[in-house]
Design a protein around this motif. Structure first.
Motif: not given
Length: 79
Positions: A37-61
């Motif tokens: 999951v790529g969080l583009d310009g926003w941040h939210t807490e996601l429930q943890k799953w073993p095979n979930l990976r997130t990337a956070y970008q503070s500014v929308p791209i």
């Protein structure tokens, strides 16, 4: 090597957690699947799953660039 990698670029997605939960709850692949999951310009807490990976970008791209960042960061999906 994972049999399936699901890529989700997201910006202000109201149902993102529900989508991720449904993917993991209904998958029969177990450890052979991952969700990137790529969080583009926003941040939210996601429930943890073993095979979930997130990337956070503070500014929308944008969707295409966010996809590239996710794939670059988690390039082990092809190994």
């Amino acid at each position: 090597m994972k049999l399936l990698s699901i890529l989700i670029p997201a910006r202000n997605e109201e149902w993102l957690q529900n989508t991720i939960d449904d993917i993991f709850k209904h998958s029969e692949l177990g450890d052979d699947m991952e969700v990137l999951v790529g969080l583009d310009g926003w941040h939210t807490e996601l429930q943890k799953w073993p095979n979930l990976r997130t990337a956070y970008q503070s500014v929308p791209i944008g969707q295409r660039r966010m996809q590239n960042i996710i794939l670059t960061r988690y390039n082990n999906f092809m190994s």
